[in-house]
Design a protein around this motif. Structure first.
Motif, PDB file in Angstrom:
ATOM      1  N   PHE A 128       1.412   1.626  10.120  1.00  0.00           N
ATOM      2  CA  PHE A 128       1.754   2.869  11.356  1.00  0.00           C
ATOM      3  C   PHE A 128      -0.113   2.937  10.882  1.00  0.00           C
ATOM      4  N   ALA A 129      -1.294   2.552   9.867  1.00  0.00           N
ATOM      5  CA  ALA A 129      -2.317   1.882  10.002  1.00  0.00           C
ATOM      6  C   ALA A 129      -3.047   1.043  11.418  1.00  0.00           C
ATOM      7  N   VAL A 130      -2.043   0.561  12.139  1.00  0.00           N
ATOM      8  CA  VAL A 130      -2.264   0.129  13.409  1.00  0.00           C
ATOM      9  C   VAL A 130      -1.319   0.674  13.977  1.00  0.00           C
ATOM     10  N   GLY A 131      -0.990   2.039  14.217  1.00  0.00           N
ATOM     11  CA  GLY A 131      -0.017   2.486  15.329  1.00  0.00           C
ATOM     12  C   GLY A 131       0.782   3.000  15.511  1.00  0.00           C
ATOM     13  N   ALA A 132       1.358   2.096  14.659  1.00  0.00           N
ATOM     14  CA  ALA A 132       2.721   1.172  14.991  1.00  0.00           C
ATOM     15  C   ALA A 132       4.000   2.822  14.181  1.00  0.00           C
ATOM     16  N   GLY A 133       2.998   3.482  13.476  1.00  0.00           N
ATOM     17  CA  GLY A 133       3.556   4.725  13.431  1.00  0.00           C
ATOM     18  C   GLY A 133       5.540   4.868  13.737  1.00  0.00           C
ATOM     19  N   ASP A 134       4.849   5.356  15.278  1.00  0.00           N
ATOM     20  CA  ASP A 134       6.290   6.209  15.995  1.00  0.00           C
ATOM     21  C   ASP A 134       7.523   4.898  16.339  1.00  0.00           C
ATOM     22  N   GLN A 135       7.415   4.056  15.856  1.00  0.00           N
ATOM     23  CA  GLN A 135       8.605   2.909  16.635  1.00  0.00           C
ATOM     24  C   GLN A 135       9.058   2.386  15.484  1.00  0.00           C
ATOM     25  N   VAL A 136       8.260   2.549  14.001  1.00  0.00           N
ATOM     26  CA  VAL A 136       9.170   2.782  12.219  1.00  0.00           C
ATOM     27  C   VAL A 136      10.069   3.910  12.684  1.00  0.00           C
ATOM     28  N   VAL A 137      11.500   3.713  12.380  1.00  0.00           N
ATOM     29  CA  VAL A 137      12.386   4.423  11.994  1.00  0.00           C
ATOM     30  C   VAL A 137      13.159   4.563  10.788  1.00  0.00           C
ATOM     31  N   ALA A 138      13.193   3.684   9.899  1.00  0.00           N
ATOM     32  CA  ALA A 138      13.165   3.879   8.701  1.00  0.00           C
ATOM     33  C   ALA A 138      12.908   2.972   7.693  1.00  0.00           C
ATOM     34  N   ARG A 166      12.246   0.015  17.579  1.00  0.00           N
ATOM     35  CA  ARG A 166      12.822   1.098  16.785  1.00  0.00           C
ATOM     36  C   ARG A 166      12.861  -0.321  14.584  1.00  0.00           C
ATOM     37  N   ILE A 167      11.618   0.050  14.320  1.00  0.00           N
ATOM     38  CA  ILE A 167      11.267  -0.851  13.303  1.00  0.00           C
ATOM     39  C   ILE A 167      12.066   0.110  12.329  1.00  0.00           C
ATOM     40  N   VAL A 168      12.689  -0.869  11.198  1.00  0.00           N
ATOM     41  CA  VAL A 168      12.548  -0.846   9.785  1.00  0.00           C
ATOM     42  C   VAL A 168      11.341  -1.887   9.185  1.00  0.00           C
ATOM     43  N   SER A 169      10.672  -1.230   7.847  1.00  0.00           N
ATOM     44  CA  SER A 169      10.505  -1.664   7.286  1.00  0.00           C
ATOM     45  C   SER A 169      10.976  -1.532   6.123  1.00  0.00           C
ATOM     46  N   LEU A 170      11.273  -3.220   5.015  1.00  0.00           N
ATOM     47  CA  LEU A 170      11.765  -3.327   3.562  1.00  0.00           C
ATOM     48  C   LEU A 170      10.209  -3.155   2.946  1.00  0.00           C
ATOM     49  N   SER A 171       8.966  -3.650   3.184  1.00  0.00           N
ATOM     50  CA  SER A 171       7.923  -3.750   2.735  1.00  0.00           C
ATOM     51  C   SER A 171       6.956  -2.734   2.462  1.00  0.00           C
ATOM     52  N   PRO A 172       6.647  -2.334   1.570  1.00  0.00           N
ATOM     53  CA  PRO A 172       5.669  -1.140   1.098  1.00  0.00           C
ATOM     54  C   PRO A 172       4.185  -1.292   2.119  1.00  0.00           C
ATOM     55  N   THR A 173       4.215  -2.761   1.451  1.00  0.00           N
ATOM     56  CA  THR A 173       2.909  -2.927   2.455  1.00  0.00           C
ATOM     57  C   THR A 173       2.671  -3.012   3.619  1.00  0.00           C
ATOM     58  N   ALA A 174       4.159  -3.420   3.974  1.00  0.00           N
ATOM     59  CA  ALA A 174       4.094  -3.502   5.995  1.00  0.00           C
ATOM     60  C   ALA A 174       3.832  -2.149   6.522  1.00  0.00           C
ATOM     61  N   THR A 175       4.663  -1.241   5.869  1.00  0.00           N
ATOM     62  CA  THR A 175       5.316   0.209   5.896  1.00  0.00           C
ATOM     63  C   THR A 175       3.346   1.083   6.046  1.00  0.00           C
ATOM     64  N   GLU A 176       2.489   0.397   5.400  1.00  0.00           N
ATOM     65  CA  GLU A 176       1.274   1.188   5.371  1.00  0.00           C
ATOM     66  C   GLU A 176       0.195   0.568   6.056  1.00  0.00           C
ATOM     67  N   ILE A 177       0.331  -0.885   7.161  1.00  0.00           N
ATOM     68  CA  ILE A 177       0.001  -1.685   7.794  1.00  0.00           C
ATOM     69  C   ILE A 177       0.481  -1.346   9.406  1.00  0.00           C
ATOM     70  N   HIS A 183       3.847   5.543   1.384  1.00  0.00           N
ATOM     71  CA  HIS A 183       2.622   5.978   1.672  1.00  0.00           C
ATOM     72  C   HIS A 183       2.695   5.434   3.746  1.00  0.00           C
ATOM     73  N   PRO A 184       1.984   5.875   4.302  1.00  0.00           N
ATOM     74  CA  PRO A 184       1.149   7.039   3.915  1.00  0.00           C
ATOM     75  C   PRO A 184       2.746   8.379   4.637  1.00  0.00           C
ATOM     76  N   ALA A 223      -2.967  -8.540  11.672  1.00  0.00           N
ATOM     77  CA  ALA A 223      -3.240  -9.223  13.019  1.00  0.00           C
ATOM     78  C   ALA A 223      -1.486  -8.859  14.153  1.00  0.00           C
ATOM     79  N   GLN A 224      -0.390 -10.337  13.245  1.00  0.00           N
ATOM     80  CA  GLN A 224       0.929 -10.474  13.236  1.00  0.00           C
ATOM     81  C   GLN A 224       1.286  -8.763  13.705  1.00  0.00           C
ATOM     82  N   LEU A 225       1.224  -8.414  12.859  1.00  0.00           N
ATOM     83  CA  LEU A 225       2.097  -7.355  13.338  1.00  0.00           C
ATOM     84  C   LEU A 225       1.664  -6.240  14.528  1.00  0.00           C
ATOM     85  N   GLY A 226       0.234  -6.282  14.062  1.00  0.00           N
ATOM     86  CA  GLY A 226       0.081  -5.451  15.713  1.00  0.00           C
ATOM     87  C   GLY A 226      -0.117  -6.457  16.416  1.00  0.00           C
TER      88      GLY A 226
END
Length: 358
Positions: A122-132, A109-120, A139-140, A203-206
């Motif tokens: 989802f790009a690395v494959g953690a999109g289904d772990q992001v809840v808010a 259950r990840i919350v991203s308060l950074s547009p760049t982090a949000t994009e990263i 984007h995306p 790499a760190q977010l991955g």
């Protein structure tokens, strides 16, 4: 005739990425320890940085957790929860520019308060772990609708999403303390200062989300995209492009001491703001100095309230090579300010302008 750059091959990118929003108080800490989120609607944030270092070799996060993990199963042939966590590399210590972050279990259950982090993410494959996500994360398309304010965060609103990991460029100390006291892991990814910072944060977010292979693939894709853009630029020995990056019509600009300036430098451009920089990376210069420097390329974003026609109609600006040759380009503010995977799109937009006008 438009001048084109004599392209140099970027040292760090051959072996192995990122700006430039222009949001005004970007990612710098205030008296509370808060940092303005990139993607906000004010003007210079996400482009801070000085120089691109050599990024050769493996992603550091990949090297740190490359040791074997247990692959045992229960007597019935099914993995226990502890074994599944171990195989995912958890618990782990993620080394970031803001310190070491310890993550006991793979976050779900990840919350991203950074547009760049949000994009990263989802790009690395953690999109289904992001809840808010925050209100500037647009984007995306399959990201959650942004409901949280990363600029003036509300602790109760964040906790209401029941996060186990919060990612931000920076937060006020009381918000960070409140999250951590509730057992929430907080991870900071401040504004990139170089391409290497981008690769490191991917790499760190991955690593933090259990998507290290996805992060390696994203970094490889960014590197390949940058190389492709650079290879498309003319290499005929012509004079380098002289770029003026306009943040707003008061003539704030971005020098090579900013992240966006690093992108231009990687493309082999000369930045007319460099001799006028006050050390901030975002000097305020006057129109006469711009005309005298004779930029061959003028770049501005769609965040301002005017277009190409307004720039070309300014008194005396028709004397510049950029205006005379049609090298005035308006780009998406998001891809120009976020140091994640879409930095290649920004570079391609600039390259397309030069190639069309050649």
């Amino acid at each position: 005739m438009t001048h084109h750059p004599s392209i140099r091959r970027p040292i760090g990118l051959l072996a192995i990425l990122l700006a430039l929003a222009m949001v005004a108080a970007a990612c710098g800490s205030d008296d509370d320890g808060a940092a303005a989120p990139e993607g906000a609607s004010s003007s210079t944030s996400a482009e801070t940085g000085r120089s691109s270092e050599d990024g050769a070799g493996e992603d550091p996060a990949a090297a740190e957790i490359a040791e074997d993990t247990a692959d045992e199963t229960t007597a019935g042939g099914e993995e226990t929860a502890d074994e599944a966590v171990a195989e995912a590399g958890f618990p782990i210590d993620v080394e970031t520019s803001s310190g070491t972050v310890t993550i006991a279990e793979q976050p779900s259950r990840i919350v991203s308060l950074s547009p760049t982090a949000t994009e990263i993410l989802f790009a690395v494959g953690a999109g289904d772990q992001v809840v808010a996500v925050d209100i500037f994360s647009n984007h995306p398309a399959d990201a959650p609708e942004g409901t949280l304010d990363g600029f003036t965060p509300d602790l109760e609103a964040i906790l209401a999403t029941e996060p186990d990991l919060v990612v931000a460029t920076g937060l006020p100390e009381d918000i960070t303390a409140g999250l951590e006291s509730a057992g929430v892991v907080v991870m900071f990814n401040p504004a990139a200062a170089s391409f290497d910072d981008t690769f490191d944060q991917v790499a760190q977010l991955g690593e933090a989300t259990g998507n290290l292979d996805g992060a390696a693939a994203v970094n490889a894709e960014i590197r390949a995209g940058i190389e492709e853009v650079l290879a498309s630029l003319p290499t005929d020995g012509a004079d380098p492009v002289r770029v003026f990056h306009e943040i707003d019509d008061s003539f704030y600009t971005a020098s090579s001491a900013s992240f966006i300036g690093q992108v231009y430098a990687e493309m082999g451009f000369e930045n007319i703001a460099d001799p006028l920089d006050d050390g901030s990376g975002f000097p305020l210069i006057d129109g006469e100095s711009i005309i005298a420097a004779d930029p061959t390329l003028i770049v501005f974003t769609d965040q301002v309230g005017y277009g190409v026609d307004e720039i070309t109609a300014r008194p005396g600006w028709d004397q510049t090579t950029a205006v005379a040759s049609g090298n005035v380009v308006q780009v998406d503010a998001d891809i120009a300010s976020r140091w994640g995977p879409r930095i290649v799109e920004f570079m391609q937009a600039i390259a397309d302008t030069l190639l069309v006008s050649s």
